[in-house]
Scaffold this active site. Structure first.
Site, PDB file in Angstrom:
ATOM      1  N   ARG A  89       0.852  -1.193   0.000  1.00 60.45           N
ATOM      2  CA  ARG A  89       0.000   0.000   0.000  1.00 60.45           C
ATOM      3  C   ARG A  89       0.882   1.236   0.000  1.00 60.45           C
ATOM      4  O   ARG A  89       1.526   1.533  -0.975  1.00 60.45           O
ATOM      5  CB  ARG A  89      -0.915  -0.011   1.233  1.00 60.45           C
ATOM      6  CG  ARG A  89      -2.030  -1.018   1.160  1.00 60.45           C
ATOM      7  CD  ARG A  89      -2.669  -1.241   2.495  1.00 60.45           C
ATOM      8  NE  ARG A  89      -1.710  -1.879   3.396  1.00 60.45           N
ATOM      9  CZ  ARG A  89      -1.985  -2.333   4.604  1.00 60.45           C
ATOM     10  NH1 ARG A  89      -3.180  -2.184   5.097  1.00 60.45           N
ATOM     11  NH2 ARG A  89      -1.071  -2.927   5.339  1.00 60.45           N
ATOM     12  N   SER A 127      -7.205  -3.659   8.007  1.00 63.73           N
ATOM     13  CA  SER A 127      -8.151  -4.329   8.913  1.00 63.73           C
ATOM     14  C   SER A 127      -8.380  -3.468  10.157  1.00 63.73           C
ATOM     15  O   SER A 127      -9.503  -3.357  10.639  1.00 63.73           O
ATOM     16  CB  SER A 127      -7.612  -5.694   9.330  1.00 63.73           C
ATOM     17  OG  SER A 127      -7.403  -6.503   8.205  1.00 63.73           O
TER      18      SER A 127
END
Ligand code: ADP
Length: 160
Positions: A89, A127
């Site tokens: 990311r 998450s």
């Protein structure tokens, strides 16, 4: 070529799913492997995470879902996998992921780590972010698969 996609997946997000969907087009088989890490205190049990991942990947015939303990390279060898699949990311992922890839290379020279760059819309999705939003009743339907959104809503409605 078999690829292992290891991770905590606590819970699986649309960012993870994007890596799985793109990865399964590149490899004969992708094994999504939930790491049973005793150091982290997960929200969902390993069994629940396996169920969540199985549900949202059931349309992908060359994707298997499993859990493991111990070294990822040992698990990869056991399953005759040649690749560890990881997602990248933002820049902060890079240092940690590179260190892990180098370490794994020293443990097994035959296993390559392959990185897939995140799809832009999921580049800030993790998450933990999802759990934080869900905890305060925020909208998460654009961040996680439907079954996971349901589980999170249930979890936080019970714990409040
Ligand atoms: P770990 O505890 O091993 O980092 P995670 O479940 O957090 O487990 O992540 C597993 C892998 O998926 C990691 O390579 C991570 O960088 C990648 N990943 C997580 N979220 C995303 C996302 N939104 N886009 C792309 N890759 C992601």
């Amino acid at each position: 070529m078999i690829a292992i996609y290891p991770g905590s997946f606590d819970p699986i997000t649309l960012g993870h799913l994007d890596i799985i969907e793109r990865g399964q087009k590149l490899f004969d088989c992708v094994i999504v492997a939930v790491l049973c890490n005793t150091n982290k205190k997960p929200l969902f049990s390993v069994e629940k995470r396996l169920e969540q991942i199985r549900q949202c990947t059931q349309h992908l015939t060359n994707v298997k879902v499993d859990s493991f303990t111990g070294l990822t390279v040992d698990y990869a060898k056991l399953h005759k996998a040649g690749v560890l699949l990881r997602g990248l990311r933002v820049l902060s992922d890079f240092e940690k992921e590179l260190q892990m890839a180098h370490t794994n290379k020293t443990l097994s020279g035959k296993i390559e780590t392959v990185f897939l760059a995140t799809t832009t819309e999921y580049s800030f999705l993790s998450s933990s972010t999802v759990k934080e939003i869900a905890q305060f009743g925020g909208e998460i339907s654009h961040l996680v698969p439907k079954n996971v959104a349901k589980d999170l809503c249930l979890y936080y409605s019970k714990s409040h």
